[in-house]
Design an enzyme around this catalytic site. Structure first.
Site, mmCIF file in Angstrom:
data_model
loop_
_atom_site.group_PDB
_atom_site.id
_atom_site.type_symbol
_atom_site.label_atom_id
_atom_site.label_comp_id
_atom_site.label_asym_id
_atom_site.label_seq_id
_atom_site.Cartn_x
_atom_site.Cartn_y
_atom_site.Cartn_z
ATOM 1 C CE LYS A 176 -11.573 -2.691 -7.096
ATOM 2 N NZ LYS A 176 -10.142 -2.963 -6.404
ATOM 3 C CD GLU A 252 -20.185 -4.652 6.767
ATOM 4 O OE1 GLU A 252 -19.384 -5.467 6.501
ATOM 5 O OE2 GLU A 252 -21.289 -4.919 7.114
ATOM 6 C CB CYS A 286 -13.080 -2.979 10.359
ATOM 7 S SG CYS A 286 -13.909 -4.367 10.324
ATOM 8 C CD GLU A 388 -9.473 2.526 10.087
ATOM 9 O OE1 GLU A 388 -9.402 3.174 8.886
ATOM 10 O OE2 GLU A 388 -10.133 1.575 10.370
HETATM 11 P P1 NAD Z 1 -10.114 1.165 0.777
HETATM 12 O O1 NAD Z 1 -11.397 1.981 0.790
HETATM 13 O O2 NAD Z 1 -8.764 1.969 0.396
HETATM 14 O O3 NAD Z 1 -10.357 0.047 -0.508
HETATM 15 C C1 NAD Z 1 -11.606 -0.818 -0.648
HETATM 16 C C2 NAD Z 1 -12.036 -1.207 -2.007
HETATM 17 O O4 NAD Z 1 -12.538 0.058 -2.728
HETATM 18 C C3 NAD Z 1 -10.965 -1.489 -2.667
HETATM 19 O O5 NAD Z 1 -11.339 -2.477 -3.540
HETATM 20 C C4 NAD Z 1 -10.322 -0.468 -3.747
HETATM 21 O O6 NAD Z 1 -9.585 -0.733 -4.928
HETATM 22 C C5 NAD Z 1 -11.747 0.325 -3.816
HETATM 23 N N1 NAD Z 1 -11.757 1.600 -4.192
HETATM 24 C C6 NAD Z 1 -10.925 2.680 -3.786
HETATM 25 N N2 NAD Z 1 -11.515 3.860 -4.115
HETATM 26 C C7 NAD Z 1 -12.395 3.668 -4.770
HETATM 27 C C8 NAD Z 1 -13.431 4.620 -5.734
HETATM 28 N N3 NAD Z 1 -13.200 5.741 -5.788
HETATM 29 N N4 NAD Z 1 -14.317 3.819 -6.232
HETATM 30 C C9 NAD Z 1 -14.693 2.627 -6.073
HETATM 31 N N5 NAD Z 1 -13.915 1.612 -5.489
HETATM 32 C C10 NAD Z 1 -12.909 2.282 -4.830
HETATM 33 O O7 NAD Z 1 -9.935 0.026 1.980
HETATM 34 P P2 NAD Z 1 -8.883 -0.859 2.273
HETATM 35 O O8 NAD Z 1 -7.580 -0.056 2.575
HETATM 36 O O9 NAD Z 1 -8.608 -1.935 1.282
HETATM 37 O O10 NAD Z 1 -9.286 -1.438 3.600
HETATM 38 C C11 NAD Z 1 -8.853 -0.864 4.907
HETATM 39 C C12 NAD Z 1 -10.230 -0.167 5.271
HETATM 40 O O11 NAD Z 1 -11.329 -0.807 5.470
HETATM 41 C C13 NAD Z 1 -10.161 0.161 6.738
HETATM 42 O O12 NAD Z 1 -10.464 1.622 6.936
HETATM 43 C C14 NAD Z 1 -10.913 -0.610 7.550
HETATM 44 O O13 NAD Z 1 -11.439 -0.041 8.799
HETATM 45 C C15 NAD Z 1 -11.857 -0.607 6.671
HETATM 46 N N6 NAD Z 1 -12.891 -1.908 6.935
HETATM 47 C C16 NAD Z 1 -14.000 -1.966 7.460
HETATM 48 C C17 NAD Z 1 -14.720 -2.953 7.894
HETATM 49 C C18 NAD Z 1 -16.054 -3.063 8.349
HETATM 50 O O14 NAD Z 1 -16.795 -3.958 8.148
HETATM 51 N N7 NAD Z 1 -16.462 -1.828 9.085
HETATM 52 C C19 NAD Z 1 -14.079 -4.179 7.505
HETATM 53 C C20 NAD Z 1 -12.952 -4.395 7.017
HETATM 54 C C21 NAD Z 1 -12.207 -2.986 6.619
#
Ligand code: NAD
Length: 489
Positions: A176, A252, A286, A388
């Site tokens: 997804k 992650e 991240c 963050e």
């Molecule tokens: P997000 O959590 O908003 O979304 C990530 C994914 O989860 C999307 O595909 C979204 O549609 C899905 N999603 C959202 N709510 C959901 C739910 N209730 N159930 C299932 N799926 C759901 O994150 P983002 O805004 O896309 O990305 C930015 C964040 O990601 C930042 O916090 C960043 O630090 C983190 N990040 C972490 C790493 C790591 O390796 N630790 C790497 C990249 C990004």
């Protein structure tokens, strides 16, 4: 229309619903995206389940690895298509996509094919009470159907970071992608078909999180594991959704990563590292730095040089050779970052550079532009220095002693990454081993060897992936104990 990819075929969602894929450079519509319904997610999971017992499941390890190498080669061949799709979805500079995102996408398949080809198996010999020998050895089986839920900041890179090892270990996946960046995940379906990956092995469902494809997938009873990259809050929601089925999760999550610059650091090295870690990908990494602790004697020099580096960043279209700084991912995220900029001022901060929206030409005014920003005057416990933001900004804060720097660096609920700048090798070791993070870089940043462990502690995640560590998540380990009937060691 960007379509779902289910059982080797591109399909429109059964509900007929779609959403907009917006170009963050100017706010224009790139494409409509077909949203997957619950029935479509069911179909994807079913296809993935069936593929496990089909031709995919009967491939020998070497054949599977060869196929993954073929996937990587085809991605290289179609690099221009992937770059164009990623750049359109994210607005990032073309040079960044072509040096980082897309080659790493292909590398993720090669590296994990190599890992599974070369990993040894644990074995112990012992004796039963009757003195007959016994051999214990470990077998790794695929977990099964793995749900892969991805963010938008490094879409192809982070998605293949999960899909590569999952497939190398013999699993099948339902991906997804983020609703903001659906294109490269969809395009990868063409590559899978082209090189002959059996249908159902790689599936993509598009949509949002709650009450959409993300939730339908992570709640699904017939998935065997969930690997998630994204915000800490979303990770918590997914853990709740998966708790009933006792699904293994790999998380992650977010970070508020510190950089610590000691007075003995090579300043050129430190500024080069900070410029990347604070501003690269418009701060949407991240691993990026949002807290910079600087030893007092060099504070002013670091502030001025980092601000000068920020001034040299030129926002503009991804393909503009004179530009090297993209927009944020969306207008919504821009509002979030601007909210933090306002908060920074309310908390007593001063923007040494930036702090707002750059003046862009008329045709780019609809984009999610933001200025690279350096804050001073913020307290270590201000919200801007604790939460963050995920934007191209940092709070620069002075310290006097190593102990004080360590206390501030570790004073966070997150624990993903840190960088340390010093020429003192003993200090580098002492300080790194006391940092409560998953990844420490000394005198560099984001220098990755994909064989190493990657992940965060605290609210930054659960588990480690990378190299053999990925096997812990993507396989089930079975121990086989054989008792022999004859004598021997
Ligand atoms: P997000 O959590 O908003 O979304 C990530 C994914 O989860 C999307 O595909 C979204 O549609 C899905 N999603 C959202 N709510 C959901 C739910 N209730 N159930 C299932 N799926 C759901 O994150 P983002 O805004 O896309 O990305 C930015 C964040 O990601 C930042 O916090 C960043 O630090 C983190 N990040 C972490 C790493 C790591 O390796 N630790 C790497 C990249 C990004």
């Amino acid at each position: 229309m960007i379509l779902n990819f289910i059982d080797g075929q591109y399909r429109e969602g059964s509900s007929g619903r779609s959403f907009d894929d917006i170009n963050p450079v100017d706010g224009s519509l790139i494409a409509k995206v077909s949203e997957a319904s619950r029935e479509d997610v069911d179909a994807a999971v079913r296809a993935a389940r069936q593929a496990l017992s089909g031709p995919w499941g009967s491939l020998k390890l070497a054949q599977r690895c060869d196929l993954l190498y073929a996937v990587a080669a085809e991605m290289d061949r179609r690099a221009e298509d992937f770059i164009a799709a990623e750049v359109a979805d994210t607005g990032k500079p073309r040079s960044l996509a072509s040096h980082l995102d897309i080659p790493r996408g292909a590398a993720n398949f090669r590296v994990f094919a190599d890992v599974v080809r070369n990993v040894p198996t644990e074995a112990f010999t012992s004796h039963a009470p009757d003195g007959k020998p016994a051999l214990n050895y470990a077998l790794r089986r695929p977990k099964g159907v793995v749900a892969v839920v991805c963010p938008w900041n490094l879409p192809l890179l982070l998605m293949t970071w999960k899909v590569g090892p999952a497939l190398a270990c013999g699993n099948t996946v339902v991906v997804k992608p983020s609703e903001e960046t659906p294109a490269t995940a969809a395009l990868l379906g063409e590559v899978m078909n082209q090189v002959g990956v059996p249908k159902g092995v790689y599936n993509v469902v598009h949509g949002f999180g709650p009450s959409s494809a993300g939730e339908y997938l992570t709640e699904h009873a017939d998935i065997d594991a969930i690997t998630f990259t994204g915000e800490t809050r979303t990770g918590a929601a997914i853990m709740r959704a998966s708790a009933g089925g006792i699904k293994p999760v790999s998380m992650e999550l977010g970070g508020k990563n510190p950089a610590v610059v000691f007075a003995d650091a090579d300043l050129d090295v430190a500024i080069a590292g900070l410029t990347r870690s604070v501003f690269e990908n418009t701060g949407q990494v991240c691993l990026g730095t949002e807290r910079v602790y600087v030893q007092r004697p060099i504070l002013e020099a670091v502030v001025q040089r980092l601000a000068a580096a920020a001034r040299r960043l030129k926002p503009g279209r991804p393909e503009d050779p004179g530009a090297n700084f993209g927009p944020l991912i969306s207008a919504e995220h821009q509002q979030k970052v601007l909210g933090y900029f306002k908060l920074a001022r309310d908390e007593g901060g001063t923007a040494v550079h930036g702090g707002g929206v750059p003046d862009m030409p008329a045709e780019l005014k609809g984009g999610a532009w933001i200025e690279p920003t350096v804050w001073t005057g913020l307290a270590h416990d201000s919200r801007v220095a604790r939460e963050e933001i995920f934007g191209p900004c940092c709070a620069v804060i002075a310290f006097d002693s190593e102990a004080e720097a360590l206390q501030m660096a570790n004073d966070t609920r997150y624990g993903l990454a840190a960088s340390v700048y010093t020429r003192d090798i003993d200090r580098a070791h002492r300080f790194s081993s006391a940092l409560k993070v998953g990844i420490v870089w000394v005198n560099t940043w984001f220098l990755r060897d994909l064989r190493t462990a990657f992940g965060g502690s605290g609210s930054s995640g659960i588990g480690r992936e990378g190299g053999v560590h990925s096997l812990e998540f993507y396989t089930e380990l079975s121990n086989v104990c054989i008792k022999f009937s004859g004598a021997g060691q």
